[in-house]
Motif scaffolding. Structure first.
Motif, PDB file in Angstrom:
ATOM      1  N   ALA A 199       0.827  -1.206   0.000  1.00  0.00           N
ATOM      2  CA  ALA A 199       0.000   0.000   0.000  1.00  0.00           C
ATOM      3  C   ALA A 199       0.859   1.252   0.000  1.00  0.00           C
ATOM      4  N   LEU A 200       0.323   2.292  -0.630  1.00  0.00           N
ATOM      5  CA  LEU A 200       0.910   3.626  -0.614  1.00  0.00           C
ATOM      6  C   LEU A 200      -0.035   4.526   0.163  1.00  0.00           C
ATOM      7  N   ALA A 201       0.493   5.230   1.170  1.00  0.00           N
ATOM      8  CA  ALA A 201      -0.333   6.096   2.009  1.00  0.00           C
ATOM      9  C   ALA A 201       0.229   7.509   2.027  1.00  0.00           C
ATOM     10  N   GLU A 202      -0.684   8.471   2.125  1.00  0.00           N
ATOM     11  CA  GLU A 202      -0.303   9.859   2.342  1.00  0.00           C
ATOM     12  C   GLU A 202      -0.107  10.048   3.842  1.00  0.00           C
ATOM     13  N   CYS A 203       1.099  10.445   4.259  1.00  0.00           N
ATOM     14  CA  CYS A 203       1.417  10.483   5.687  1.00  0.00           C
ATOM     15  C   CYS A 203       0.554  11.475   6.444  1.00  0.00           C
ATOM     16  N   GLY A 204       0.296  12.647   5.871  1.00  0.00           N
ATOM     17  CA  GLY A 204      -0.426  13.668   6.594  1.00  0.00           C
ATOM     18  C   GLY A 204      -1.860  13.329   6.891  1.00  0.00           C
ATOM     19  N   SER A 205      -2.510  12.605   5.993  1.00  0.00           N
ATOM     20  CA  SER A 205      -3.934  12.284   6.157  1.00  0.00           C
ATOM     21  C   SER A 205      -4.193  10.842   6.554  1.00  0.00           C
ATOM     22  N   HIS A 206      -3.183   9.976   6.475  1.00  0.00           N
ATOM     23  CA  HIS A 206      -3.335   8.522   6.682  1.00  0.00           C
ATOM     24  C   HIS A 206      -4.176   7.893   5.574  1.00  0.00           C
ATOM     25  N   ALA A 207      -4.445   8.580   4.504  1.00  0.00           N
ATOM     26  CA  ALA A 207      -5.266   8.019   3.430  1.00  0.00           C
ATOM     27  C   ALA A 207      -4.434   7.067   2.579  1.00  0.00           C
TER      28      ALA A 207
ATOM     29  N   GLN B 154       8.110  10.063   9.571  1.00  0.00           N
ATOM     30  CA  GLN B 154       6.699  10.142   9.219  1.00  0.00           C
ATOM     31  C   GLN B 154       6.232   8.862   8.525  1.00  0.00           C
ATOM     32  N   ARG B 155       7.214   8.022   8.106  1.00  0.00           N
ATOM     33  CA  ARG B 155       6.834   6.755   7.474  1.00  0.00           C
ATOM     34  C   ARG B 155       5.974   5.907   8.389  1.00  0.00           C
ATOM     35  N   TRP B 156       6.113   6.075   9.702  1.00  0.00           N
ATOM     36  CA  TRP B 156       5.318   5.286  10.634  1.00  0.00           C
ATOM     37  C   TRP B 156       3.834   5.583  10.504  1.00  0.00           C
ATOM     38  N   GLU B 157       3.492   6.722   9.894  1.00  0.00           N
ATOM     39  CA  GLU B 157       2.072   7.025   9.714  1.00  0.00           C
ATOM     40  C   GLU B 157       1.395   5.982   8.829  1.00  0.00           C
ATOM     41  N   GLU B 158       2.165   5.391   7.899  1.00  0.00           N
ATOM     42  CA  GLU B 158       1.587   4.322   7.067  1.00  0.00           C
ATOM     43  C   GLU B 158       1.210   3.130   7.926  1.00  0.00           C
ATOM     44  N   GLU B 159       2.061   2.774   8.870  1.00  0.00           N
ATOM     45  CA  GLU B 159       1.734   1.648   9.736  1.00  0.00           C
ATOM     46  C   GLU B 159       0.500   1.949  10.570  1.00  0.00           C
ATOM     47  N   SER B 160       0.346   3.191  10.991  1.00  0.00           N
ATOM     48  CA  SER B 160      -0.864   3.573  11.723  1.00  0.00           C
ATOM     49  C   SER B 160      -2.093   3.432  10.843  1.00  0.00           C
ATOM     50  N   ALA B 161      -1.975   3.828   9.574  1.00  0.00           N
ATOM     51  CA  ALA B 161      -3.107   3.715   8.653  1.00  0.00           C
ATOM     52  C   ALA B 161      -3.509   2.257   8.454  1.00  0.00           C
ATOM     53  N   LEU B 162      -2.528   1.382   8.265  1.00  0.00           N
ATOM     54  CA  LEU B 162      -2.843  -0.036   8.076  1.00  0.00           C
ATOM     55  C   LEU B 162      -3.433  -0.637   9.346  1.00  0.00           C
ATOM     56  N   ASP B 163      -2.971  -0.170  10.502  1.00  0.00           N
ATOM     57  CA  ASP B 163      -3.539  -0.663  11.757  1.00  0.00           C
ATOM     58  C   ASP B 163      -4.997  -0.220  11.913  1.00  0.00           C
TER      59      ASP B 163
END
Length: 416
Positions: free
Chosen positions: A177-185, A333-342
């Motif tokens: 997955a590719l996520a936008e860090c600022g929005s978690h989208a 900020q890459r950790w925001e992707e892990e938050s989005a997947l969680d």
């Protein structure tokens, strides 16, 4: 962190419920857009049905919102308030599970995937907090897996991790997955079996990135070929590398970073040394063999008391463009992707839950529905956060999910 009342009510556009009319599904994925993807995928009905394709797309997204509910209960939640709205036909009954399954089979995964690829675009605006590094939009790629129903067809398509007595209890669907860090989208996704490598899946994400993005990835996704493929899109990259990756030091830069070469696999130490000598002398380097990067090395003592060295490479070679300190801060900020997947795996699907569809096509359809449901909620949260000057990272996803669930139930999104 949940939104405080002072922030949630700061300005006329600051409340979540201000952004919902007849349900977040209708507002975010309008009927015209559904018709467009149905036409494009050739899934428009040849005759009138009680569960038309556009209704089933909304239903599949609603499955993502109500993952713990039975199939017919999800439908009841969607249509439960139509009588009060004056949209109820007394001759229409909530379909039984078998009818819903047949309608999902007719729909297939293609229109839901096409809707995601058409609608899931980066959300952050110029003023969105935490979304940018200078003029570049912060993005991250990662991979995860989902347990799916244990059926022979799902095992054949997706496989199990391990083998014999150590095999995983359930087949697993793998997702890059590719996520936008600022929005978690999540704005890009590639699906595959669990024995398909993360790098192989991630290569399919190159079509979703481009100039103006700063794309980050962890060391597990690094390969010379994948890094080169993403760099060819015009996006800038900041990728962590492991100790086994050979880097040819060229020269130090004023901010403490250094110019270097990374090498294609299979080169001897002598060949790598000659390429480094050529680069130092200003001679051209064959891109099939090596490429110029900038290397930033640092430690994070408060998070890693052992002082392990973090090494990232970047295509941003000018330290005056982005100094090393800013690159190091951005990488985390890459950790925001892990938050989005969680959020998708824990808050939407439920902890320990499985994708219960019995066939591979319906599993993939269900996963695209989950991604669309998550995207709709994240879009809603950003639209509430931006006018109030609030960081979307600090908006409670769980709170947004509860609001959306109430609105879908109270303001039915479809007309039978």
């Amino acid at each position: 962190m949940a939104v405080t009342s002072s922030v949630a009510e700061a300005g006329p556009r600051g409340r979540l419920t201000d952004h919902i009319e007849l349900g977040v599904l209708s507002a975010r994925f309008g009927r015209d857009l559904l018709e467009e993807v149905l036409n494009r995928t050739g899934r428009r009905e040849q005759r009138s049905r009680r569960l038309p394709a556009h209704v089933m797309i909304r239903y599949v997204i609603a499955m993502g919102l109500f993952s713990a509910e039975s199939y017919d209960e999800v439908m009841r939640r969607l249509v439960g308030n139509l009588r009060r709205l004056g949209s109820w036909n007394d001759g229409w009954q909530v379909p039984v599970k078998s009818a819903i399954t047949q309608a999902r089979q007719r729909l297939g995964p293609e229109p839901v995937q096409a809707l995601f690829e058409r609608a899931a675009v980066p959300l952050a605006g110029p003023g969105t907090k935490g979304a940018w590094l200078g003029r570049r939009r912060l993005m991250a790629i990662d991979a995860t897996s989902f347990d799916v129903a244990d059926t022979p067809d799902n095992v054949e398509r997706f496989g199990r991790m391990g083998s014999g007595p150590k095999a995983s209890a359930y087949p697993k669907l793998h997702v890059a997955a590719l996520a936008e860090c600022g929005s978690h989208a999540v704005v890009g996704a590639v699906l595959g079996g669990c024995r398909t490598g993360e790098r192989t899946l991630a290569a399919g994400l190159t079509r979703t990135v481009g100039p103006g993005m700063l794309v980050m990835a962890d060391a597990g996704l690094y390969s010379y070929e994948l890094f080169t493929a993403f760099a060819a899109t015009g996006a800038d990259l900041v990728w962590r590398i492991g100790a086994s990756v050979s880097v040819g030091h060229l020269r130090w830069l004023p901010d403490g970073s250094y110019q270097a070469l990374i090498y294609a696999p299979g080169l001897t130490a002598a060949r790598r040394a000659r390429l480094a000598e050529d680069a130092t002398a200003g001679r051209d380097i064959p891109p099939a063999l090596a490429r110029h990067v900038r290397v930033v090395e640092y430690t994070v003592p408060d998070r890693n008391p052992d002082g392990d060295l973090i090494v990232v490479i970047t295509t941003v070679t000018d330290p005056h463009d982005i100094p090393a300190v800013e690159l190091a801060e951005a990488y985390h900020q890459r950790w925001e992707e892990e938050s989005a997947l969680d959020e998708i795996k824990t808050d939407l699907r439920g902890p320990g839950g499985i994708l219960r569809s019995k066939t591979p096509d319906l599993v993939e359809q269900q996963l695209w529905g989950l991604l669309l449901a998550h995207y709709a909620i994240r879009a809603l949260l950003l639209e509430a956060a931006d006018p109030a000057g609030y960081d979307p990272d600090r908006m409670s996803f769980v709170k947004g999910l509860r609001v959306v669930r109430r609105q879908v139930t109270d303001q039915a999104a479809i007309t039978p």
